[in-house]
Design a protein around this motif. Sequence first.
Motif, PDB file in Angstrom:
ATOM      1  N   ASP A  51      -0.962   5.932  -0.019  1.00  0.00           N
ATOM      2  CA  ASP A  51      -0.981   7.400  -0.038  1.00  0.00           C
ATOM      3  C   ASP A  51      -2.406   7.933  -0.119  1.00  0.00           C
ATOM      4  O   ASP A  51      -2.736   8.941   0.504  1.00  0.00           O
ATOM      5  N   HIS A  52      -3.254   7.236  -0.871  1.00  0.00           N
ATOM      6  CA  HIS A  52      -4.662   7.617  -0.924  1.00  0.00           C
ATOM      7  C   HIS A  52      -5.302   7.430   0.449  1.00  0.00           C
ATOM      8  O   HIS A  52      -6.111   8.259   0.890  1.00  0.00           O
ATOM      9  N   ALA A  53      -4.919   6.369   1.140  1.00  0.00           N
ATOM     10  CA  ALA A  53      -5.436   6.137   2.494  1.00  0.00           C
ATOM     11  C   ALA A  53      -4.988   7.254   3.433  1.00  0.00           C
ATOM     12  O   ALA A  53      -5.769   7.719   4.278  1.00  0.00           O
ATOM     13  N   TYR A  54      -3.742   7.704   3.304  1.00  0.00           N
ATOM     14  CA  TYR A  54      -3.265   8.825   4.118  1.00  0.00           C
ATOM     15  C   TYR A  54      -4.106  10.078   3.865  1.00  0.00           C
ATOM     16  O   TYR A  54      -4.473  10.799   4.805  1.00  0.00           O
ATOM     17  N   ASP A  55      -4.405  10.344   2.598  1.00  0.00           N
ATOM     18  CA  ASP A  55      -5.224  11.523   2.270  1.00  0.00           C
ATOM     19  C   ASP A  55      -6.604  11.401   2.913  1.00  0.00           C
ATOM     20  O   ASP A  55      -7.151  12.382   3.433  1.00  0.00           O
ATOM     21  N   ARG A  56      -7.176  10.222   2.861  1.00  0.00           N
ATOM     22  CA  ARG A  56      -8.483  10.013   3.490  1.00  0.00           C
ATOM     23  C   ARG A  56      -8.386  10.113   5.014  1.00  0.00           C
ATOM     24  O   ARG A  56      -9.307  10.606   5.665  1.00  0.00           O
ATOM     25  N   LYS A  66      -0.504  -0.607  -2.488  1.00  0.00           N
ATOM     26  CA  LYS A  66      -0.308   0.482  -3.450  1.00  0.00           C
ATOM     27  C   LYS A  66      -1.215   1.677  -3.191  1.00  0.00           C
ATOM     28  O   LYS A  66      -0.978   2.771  -3.707  1.00  0.00           O
ATOM     29  N   ASP A  67      -2.239   1.494  -2.361  1.00  0.00           N
ATOM     30  CA  ASP A  67      -3.203   2.561  -2.111  1.00  0.00           C
ATOM     31  C   ASP A  67      -2.903   3.339  -0.824  1.00  0.00           C
ATOM     32  O   ASP A  67      -3.745   4.104  -0.348  1.00  0.00           O
ATOM     33  N   PRO A  72       5.873  10.111  -2.500  1.00  0.00           N
ATOM     34  CA  PRO A  72       4.885   9.061  -2.219  1.00  0.00           C
ATOM     35  C   PRO A  72       5.602   7.789  -1.819  1.00  0.00           C
ATOM     36  O   PRO A  72       6.756   7.564  -2.199  1.00  0.00           O
TER      37      PRO A  72
END
Length: 351
Positions: free
Chosen positions: A328-333, A325-326, A14
């Motif tokens: 990786d979550h943005a990449y998943d979305r 900090k978000d 990450p």
Amino acid sequence: MQTKAYAAATAKAPLAPITIERRDPGPKDIVMDILYCGVCHSDLHTARGEWPGILYPCVPGHEIVGRITAVGKDVTKFKDGDVAAVGCMVDSCRTCNPCEHDLEQYCTGPHGFTGTYNGAAKGGLPNTFGGYSKRIVVDEHFVLRVNHKAEQLAATAPLLCAGITTWSPLKHWNVGPGKKVGIVGIGGLGHMGVKLAHALGAHVVAFTTSASKKQAALDLGADEVVISKDADEMAKHAGSFDFILDTVAASHNLDAFTTLLKLDGALTLVGVPEHPHPSPSVFPLIFGRKSIAGSLIGGIAETQEMLDFCAERGITSDIEMIAMKDIDHAYDRLLKSDVKYRFVIDMATLD
């Protein structure tokens, strides 16, 4: 010059905080504090090692808007305090034929253009680091003026990639009043294609596979919306388009769109699929002198033209702001197309 950044240490790791070295600014360099950085699908491909030749640690980000904090003694275009931007390139050979004609994106020098990240760096550094950071040092030739209002700056950031990637082919193929233009895909690139083609005065038809996106496409400026899975809807438009811009980054049948072109029409691809498109049929091409083409980003002069055009008309990208900090979550979305239509990082959150 040390600065805080966010980097992928490996393709599987990450992204995490890191301190990186920026080169000491030279006489033609500017130093910029980064305010906002857009998130491009290319960032994801690079950070996760999905393209060859990725160097780690990798600091992505090539949709950068910031404020200049220092300029070299030979800088003439900018001054301390200016709001400016950096896109996908930070250098090129500047002596080849394309470079001399303001087409740095097609540089034919020994190494081509230097990418804002994962490119060959100056000053003894191993590779360039992008905009997921607090500060960047760039030659003034590759820095752009930003004339948008202060409250629009975050939404201006994606224009440095999504905006110019669609603007360049629209301009090259002379899109404007009296032209019927198709935009395939209503995502990060496609939504800017619709906005820009509309602002250039064309009759804009948006193509989507999802009926749920119809109203959104109309709201962006499309005159018509066609559900591309509906054969009857597609057939109504056969042989009627001057130009179609295909922004879809997934393998699909190009014949469905070449049959919609009129004589001398062009289908231009800017989306890069993971797997090649099926080979197109030749007959629709030769019986209408039609073409399938590709287009990259734009040169520096063209990118400035696009930014000025958008500032005059109040055009920005539709964005969702995120904290660093978000990412990786943005990449998943992003992989799920779960964003309307572009993520932008507030770099103040890096602290």
